[in-house]
Design a protein around this motif. Structure first.
Motif, PDB file in Angstrom:
ATOM      1  N   ARG A  30       0.707  -1.185  -0.010  1.00 57.13           N
ATOM      2  CA  ARG A  30      -0.076   0.038  -0.062  1.00 57.13           C
ATOM      3  C   ARG A  30       0.868   1.245  -0.121  1.00 57.13           C
ATOM      4  N   TRP A  31       1.834   1.187   0.661  1.00 56.47           N
ATOM      5  CA  TRP A  31       2.699   2.371   0.873  1.00 56.47           C
ATOM      6  C   TRP A  31       3.489   2.686  -0.284  1.00 56.47           C
ATOM      7  N   GLY A  32       3.953   1.501  -0.969  1.00 58.01           N
ATOM      8  CA  GLY A  32       4.722   1.568  -2.065  1.00 58.01           C
ATOM      9  C   GLY A  32       4.059   1.956  -3.456  1.00 58.01           C
ATOM     10  N   LYS A  33       2.679   1.544  -3.639  1.00 55.58           N
ATOM     11  CA  LYS A  33       1.970   1.877  -4.364  1.00 55.58           C
ATOM     12  C   LYS A  33       1.782   3.578  -4.299  1.00 55.58           C
ATOM     13  N   THR A  34       1.499   4.158  -3.260  1.00 56.99           N
ATOM     14  CA  THR A  34       1.087   5.430  -3.121  1.00 56.99           C
ATOM     15  C   THR A  34       2.632   6.087  -3.538  1.00 56.99           C
ATOM     16  N   LEU A  35       3.368   5.881  -3.376  1.00 56.04           N
ATOM     17  CA  LEU A  35       4.814   6.344  -3.445  1.00 56.04           C
ATOM     18  C   LEU A  35       4.790   6.445  -5.106  1.00 56.04           C
ATOM     19  N   ALA A  36       4.686   5.343  -5.692  1.00 53.94           N
ATOM     20  CA  ALA A  36       4.497   5.360  -7.085  1.00 53.94           C
ATOM     21  C   ALA A  36       3.610   6.046  -7.731  1.00 53.94           C
ATOM     22  N   THR A  37       2.321   6.484  -7.260  1.00 53.85           N
ATOM     23  CA  THR A  37       1.223   7.093  -7.734  1.00 53.85           C
ATOM     24  C   THR A  37       1.787   8.758  -7.479  1.00 53.85           C
ATOM     25  N   ALA A  38       2.403   8.903  -6.479  1.00 53.62           N
ATOM     26  CA  ALA A  38       2.833  10.257  -6.056  1.00 53.62           C
ATOM     27  C   ALA A  38       4.177  10.813  -7.101  1.00 53.62           C
ATOM     28  N   HIS A  39       4.837   9.750  -7.212  1.00 53.61           N
ATOM     29  CA  HIS A  39       6.187  10.052  -8.170  1.00 53.61           C
ATOM     30  C   HIS A  39       5.992   9.123  -9.270  1.00 53.61           C
ATOM     31  N   LEU A  63       6.229  -2.248  -8.024  1.00 48.49           N
ATOM     32  CA  LEU A  63       4.852  -1.745  -7.218  1.00 48.49           C
ATOM     33  C   LEU A  63       4.556  -0.746  -8.287  1.00 48.49           C
ATOM     34  N   THR A  64       3.210  -0.992  -9.035  1.00 47.58           N
ATOM     35  CA  THR A  64       2.625   0.072  -9.871  1.00 47.58           C
ATOM     36  C   THR A  64       1.808   1.039  -9.232  1.00 47.58           C
ATOM     37  N   PRO A  65       1.640   2.375  -9.780  1.00 46.96           N
ATOM     38  CA  PRO A  65       0.688   3.182  -9.283  1.00 46.96           C
ATOM     39  C   PRO A  65      -0.590   2.746  -9.144  1.00 46.96           C
ATOM     40  N   TYR A  66      -1.348   3.475  -8.086  1.00 43.20           N
ATOM     41  CA  TYR A  66      -3.002   3.311  -8.228  1.00 43.20           C
ATOM     42  C   TYR A  66      -3.480   3.768  -9.399  1.00 43.20           C
ATOM     43  N   LYS A  67      -4.493   3.525 -10.059  1.00 45.84           N
ATOM     44  CA  LYS A  67      -5.199   4.150 -10.928  1.00 45.84           C
ATOM     45  C   LYS A  67      -5.682   5.442 -10.653  1.00 45.84           C
ATOM     46  N   GLN A  68      -5.781   6.405 -11.709  1.00 46.42           N
ATOM     47  CA  GLN A  68      -6.224   7.805 -11.327  1.00 46.42           C
ATOM     48  C   GLN A  68      -7.782   7.644 -11.738  1.00 46.42           C
ATOM     49  N   TRP A  69      -8.293   8.416 -10.925  1.00 49.92           N
ATOM     50  CA  TRP A  69      -9.841   8.577 -10.970  1.00 49.92           C
ATOM     51  C   TRP A  69     -10.038   9.774 -12.202  1.00 49.92           C
ATOM     52  N   ARG A  70     -10.882   9.739 -13.094  1.00 48.32           N
ATOM     53  CA  ARG A  70     -11.171  10.666 -13.818  1.00 48.32           C
ATOM     54  C   ARG A  70     -12.668  11.205 -14.034  1.00 48.32           C
TER      55      ARG A  70
END
Length: 72
Positions: A30-39, A63-70
């Motif tokens: 969870r923490w790594g995916k949040t980091l990947a999403t922010a950067h 670890l891949t980023p979370y999908k962004q909501w549009r």
């Protein structure tokens, strides 16, 4: 029963930076995916190591980023 710790790292310009250590795999993911999403320019990786004197660290996965909501 074997116990592990989990290490989250990221790579920027061929430099590996160790970010944070966790005792629970799901917290590390969870923490790594949040980091990947922010950067999005970071390559974020997860490693694990058994808690033992002679253990070696092992690569688990990228670890891949979370999908962004549009909102349209």
């Amino acid at each position: 029963m074997r116990q592990y710790f989990y290490l989250v790292t990221h790579v920027v310009e061929d430099t590996v930076i160790q970010d944070k250590i966790f005792l629970q795999e799901h917290d590390a993911i969870r923490w790594g995916k949040t980091l990947a999403t922010a950067h999005p320019n970071y390559t974020v990786n997860l490693y694990k190591q058994e808690i033992a004197r002679t253990a070696t660290i092992k690569y688990v996965k990228q670890l891949t980023p979370y999908k962004q909501w549009r909102h349209y």
